[in-house]
Every structure is written in structure tokens, then in C-alpha cells.
Design an enzyme around this catalytic site. Structure first.
Site, PDB file in Angstrom:
ATOM      1  N   HIS A 130       8.146  36.092  87.074  1.00  0.00           N
ATOM      2  CA  HIS A 130       8.843  37.366  86.864  1.00  0.00           C
ATOM      3  C   HIS A 130      10.349  37.151  86.709  1.00  0.00           C
ATOM      4  O   HIS A 130      10.882  36.112  87.095  1.00  0.00           O
ATOM      5  CB  HIS A 130       8.601  38.325  88.036  1.00  0.00           C
ATOM      6  CG  HIS A 130       7.262  38.993  87.990  1.00  0.00           C
ATOM      7  ND1 HIS A 130       6.120  38.394  88.475  1.00  0.00           N
ATOM      8  CD2 HIS A 130       6.881  40.192  87.502  1.00  0.00           C
ATOM      9  CE1 HIS A 130       5.093  39.214  88.292  1.00  0.00           C
ATOM     10  NE2 HIS A 130       5.524  40.313  87.699  1.00  0.00           N
ATOM     11  N   LYS A 134      13.269  41.055  90.389  1.00  0.00           N
ATOM     12  CA  LYS A 134      12.087  41.590  91.092  1.00  0.00           C
ATOM     13  C   LYS A 134      12.260  41.380  92.594  1.00  0.00           C
ATOM     14  O   LYS A 134      12.550  40.268  93.046  1.00  0.00           O
ATOM     15  CB  LYS A 134      10.817  40.894  90.606  1.00  0.00           C
ATOM     16  CG  LYS A 134       9.559  41.474  91.236  1.00  0.00           C
ATOM     17  CD  LYS A 134       8.309  40.956  90.562  1.00  0.00           C
ATOM     18  CE  LYS A 134       7.049  41.448  91.273  1.00  0.00           C
ATOM     19  NZ  LYS A 134       6.924  42.911  91.265  1.00  0.00           N
TER      20      LYS A 134
HETATM   21  N1  LIG Z   1       2.733  48.408  88.283  1.00  0.00           N
HETATM   22  C1  LIG Z   1       3.276  47.866  87.218  1.00  0.00           C
HETATM   23  O1  LIG Z   1       2.630  47.686  86.168  1.00  0.00           O
HETATM   24  C2  LIG Z   1       4.733  47.488  87.256  1.00  0.00           C
HETATM   25  C3  LIG Z   1       5.366  46.959  86.137  1.00  0.00           C
HETATM   26  C4  LIG Z   1       6.742  46.664  86.232  1.00  0.00           C
HETATM   27  C5  LIG Z   1       7.429  46.896  87.414  1.00  0.00           C
HETATM   28  N2  LIG Z   1       6.748  47.389  88.488  1.00  0.00           N
HETATM   29  C6  LIG Z   1       7.429  47.722  89.740  1.00  0.00           C
HETATM   30  O2  LIG Z   1       8.156  48.921  89.526  1.00  0.00           O
HETATM   31  C7  LIG Z   1       9.267  48.986  90.436  1.00  0.00           C
HETATM   32  C8  LIG Z   1      10.524  49.311  89.665  1.00  0.00           C
HETATM   33  O3  LIG Z   1      10.853  48.225  88.798  1.00  0.00           O
HETATM   34  P1  LIG Z   1      12.159  48.270  87.888  1.00  0.00           P
HETATM   35  O4  LIG Z   1      12.245  46.927  87.266  1.00  0.00           O
HETATM   36  O5  LIG Z   1      12.154  49.475  87.031  1.00  0.00           O
HETATM   37  O6  LIG Z   1      13.291  48.420  89.019  1.00  0.00           O
HETATM   38  P2  LIG Z   1      14.786  48.962  88.831  1.00  0.00           P
HETATM   39  O7  LIG Z   1      15.551  48.400  89.995  1.00  0.00           O
HETATM   40  O8  LIG Z   1      15.285  48.733  87.453  1.00  0.00           O
HETATM   41  O9  LIG Z   1      14.638  50.547  89.018  1.00  0.00           O
HETATM   42  C9  LIG Z   1      14.397  51.169  90.240  1.00  0.00           C
HETATM   43  C10 LIG Z   1      15.130  52.499  90.217  1.00  0.00           C
HETATM   44  O10 LIG Z   1      14.730  53.275  91.345  1.00  0.00           O
HETATM   45  C11 LIG Z   1      15.849  54.023  91.766  1.00  0.00           C
HETATM   46  N3  LIG Z   1      15.624  54.523  93.122  1.00  0.00           N
HETATM   47  C12 LIG Z   1      15.867  53.912  94.309  1.00  0.00           C
HETATM   48  N4  LIG Z   1      15.522  54.719  95.327  1.00  0.00           N
HETATM   49  C13 LIG Z   1      15.050  55.873  94.776  1.00  0.00           C
HETATM   50  C14 LIG Z   1      14.545  57.075  95.321  1.00  0.00           C
HETATM   51  N5  LIG Z   1      14.446  57.259  96.662  1.00  0.00           N
HETATM   52  N6  LIG Z   1      14.147  58.073  94.466  1.00  0.00           N
HETATM   53  C15 LIG Z   1      14.238  57.898  93.134  1.00  0.00           C
HETATM   54  N7  LIG Z   1      14.720  56.760  92.558  1.00  0.00           N
HETATM   55  C16 LIG Z   1      15.107  55.751  93.375  1.00  0.00           C
HETATM   56  C17 LIG Z   1      17.009  53.039  91.636  1.00  0.00           C
HETATM   57  O11 LIG Z   1      18.258  53.685  91.607  1.00  0.00           O
HETATM   58  C18 LIG Z   1      16.661  52.365  90.304  1.00  0.00           C
HETATM   59  O12 LIG Z   1      17.276  53.031  89.205  1.00  0.00           O
HETATM   60  C19 LIG Z   1       9.273  47.621  91.144  1.00  0.00           C
HETATM   61  O13 LIG Z   1       8.620  47.748  92.389  1.00  0.00           O
HETATM   62  C20 LIG Z   1       8.461  46.726  90.232  1.00  0.00           C
HETATM   63  O14 LIG Z   1       7.843  45.665  90.922  1.00  0.00           O
HETATM   64  C21 LIG Z   1       5.436  47.687  88.425  1.00  0.00           C
END
Ligand SMILES: NC(=O)c1ccc[n+]([C@@H]2O[C@H](COP(=O)([O-])OP(=O)(O)OC[C@H]3O[C@@H](n4cnc5c(N)ncnc54)[C@H](O)[C@@H]3O)[C@@H](O)[C@H]2O)c1
Length: 219
Positions: A130, A134
Site C-alpha cells: 500500500h 495508509k
Molecule cells: N474498503 C476499501 O475498499 C478501501 C479502499 C481504500 C481505502 N480504504 C480505507 O478508507 C479509509 C480512508 O482512506 P483515504 O486514503 O481516503 O484516507 P484520507 O486520509 O485521504 O481521508 C480521510 C478523511 O477523513 C476525514 N475525517 C477524519 N475524521 C473524520 C470524521 N470524524 N468525520 C468525517 N471525516 C473525518 C479526514 O479529514 C480526511 O479528509 C482508510 O481507512 C483506508 O484504509 C478502504
């Protein structure tokens, strides 16, 4: 028209989900919650049928609880939170919860094939790759793959620039190995799975449902 709010709307995944929702004819984007945008989840629930959460391991559960208590279905993509606590929160809720450890359809197939292969080969290990931002390791997908393979599968986590989310499952037996590899080149790979879950979450037979496979191959 299903009304959809996104938590983590300013993040890498949330931004894409907002765009994907806006690109459909049957879903309407009704809220973008993110501290970076100055909007919280409580403020978007009133106008929404479904909340999609792509936030952080320490915020996903609180957001899911808030949605369920408000009667709003929740589709969670965030990994690394406490599943037992989600089960507890979903137990008596009038809304449903869906958690997708991986929304890429190729990854779901990889997990299914890996579980099948494990039944026939002596040993297996998983390497997940990743991007360095992450927060959790091992990935939710790797943990779920190991679980589907019956546990006892070591997981190695690689974090490097240039990667999105890839995984190899390597199985070994007498004088042979089998590698099942899933590679993503872009986060758009997750969008068809996210939209499928958004459209189906209101009609789940139980809650929470974990894994896109339950929507792709209903029992
Ligand atoms: N399930 C899947 O297929 C999949 C795929 C990709 C990423 N993910 C997961 O998704 C999550 C997000 O990944 P990302 O790369 O977009 O992260 P990122 O850090 O780019 O985005 C996370 C966002 O959440 C916001 N945030 C924090 N606390 C919050 C709250 N209480 N309410 C609303 N927003 C809030 C942050 O400000 C940030 O903008 C991670 O846990 C990642 O592992 C899952």
C-alpha cells in the site's frame, strides 16, 4: 432517488465517492462531512438515507453509530476499527450497516480463489502493498483474506510511494507455488463496489453484512 452523504469527503477515497455518486442518475449527493471542510457527520444525517464512511480507524465507529441512531444506513470502507463494537451498535438499529474490507471486485475474487486454493495446498503467506499514508497494517483486505483461508496465514505489509493497494497470496506445496495477485492502478477501482453497496444496504437480510461477496453472490 437514494440520498447519500459522505464522511471523509475531503479525503482520497471520499472525494472519489462524491464524484462517483454525482455521476449516477439514481443517487443524489446530499452532504460532505469532513473536519477539513468544517462539516461534521451530525450535520449531514438529516438529509440522507445512506452515509458512506471513508475516514480513519478511530472515527469510523462513532460515525456509524451516529448514522444508525439517526435511522440512516451506513456503508463503511474505513479499515482498522472494532468490528464487535459495530455488531453491537447494529444489533437493535432500524437502519443497516455494511462493511466492505475491499470494494474492488477483483480483490473479492482474489479472496475467494485464495480460500479455495488453501484447501488444496500445504501453506500460504500474504504480502500486501500500500501507499505510505495508509494508517493501519496489516490491511483490512489481508486480514480478511487470511480469515477466509482459515487463519494461520502470515501477512507481510509493504508501504511504499507509487503503490495504491495490491496483494499477493502465495501458496506453496511440493515443488510448486501458486501466486494469486490483485493489482489496483487507481482508486476508481473501488467505485463500482461502493455504489453497489449504497444501492443494496437498505435491503440487507441482516446487519451488519461484511464483505462485497455477499452482494455479488447472495446465498
Ligand atoms: N474498503 C476499501 O475498499 C478501501 C479502499 C481504500 C481505502 N480504504 C480505507 O478508507 C479509509 C480512508 O482512506 P483515504 O486514503 O481516503 O484516507 P484520507 O486520509 O485521504 O481521508 C480521510 C478523511 O477523513 C476525514 N475525517 C477524519 N475524521 C473524520 C470524521 N470524524 N468525520 C468525517 N471525516 C473525518 C479526514 O479529514 C480526511 O479528509 C482508510 O481507512 C483506508 O484504509 C478502504
Amino acid at each position: 432517488m437514494i440520498r447519500v452523504a459522505v464522511a471523509g469527503a475531503a479525503g482520497r477515497m471520499g472525494t472519489m465517492v462524491c464524484g462517483a455518486v454525482e455521476g449516477t442518475d439514481d443517487l443524489r449527493l446530499t452532504g460532505r462531512a469532513d473536519p477539513q471542510l468544517g462539516t461534521d457527520v451530525a450535520g449531514v444525517l438529516g438529509d440522507s438515507d445512506v452515509l458512506v464512511d471513508f475516514t480513519q480507524p478511530d472515527t469510523a465507529l462513532g460515525n456509524a453509530r451516529a448514522a444508525l441512531e439517526a435511522g440512516v444506513h451506513v456503508v463503511i470502507g474505513t479499515s482498522g476499527f472494532d468490528m464487535d463494537a459495530l455488531r453491537e451498535a447494529a444489533r437493535d438499529a432500524r437502519a443497516n450497516a455494511f462493511f466492505g474490507p475491499n470494494f474492488a471486485i477483483g480483490a473479492v475474487l482474489m479472496m475467494r480463489f485464495a480460500a479455495e486454493a488453501r484447501r488444496h495446498m500445504q501453506a500460504a503467506e500474504i504480502i500486501e502493498y500500500h501507499h505510505p499514508a495508509k494508517l493501519d497494517a496489516p490491511s483490512g483486505t489481508a486480514a480478511r483474506t487470511a480469515e477466509l483461508m482459515g487463519g494461520d496465514v502470515p501477512i507481510h505489509s509493504v508501504r511504499l510511494p507509487g503503490l495504491v493497494a495490491d496483494q499477493d497470496v502465495i501458496l506453496g506445496d511440493v515443488a510448486q507455488t501458486l501466486t494469486i495477485r490483485h493489482v489496483t492502478t487507481d482508486r476508481t477501482s473501488f467505485m463500482p463496489g461502493v455504489l453497489l453497496a449504497v444501492r443494496r444496504v437498505a435491503d440487507l437480510p441482516e446487519s451488519p453484512v461484511v464483505g462485497l461477496e455477499h452482494l455479488l453472490w447472495p446465498a
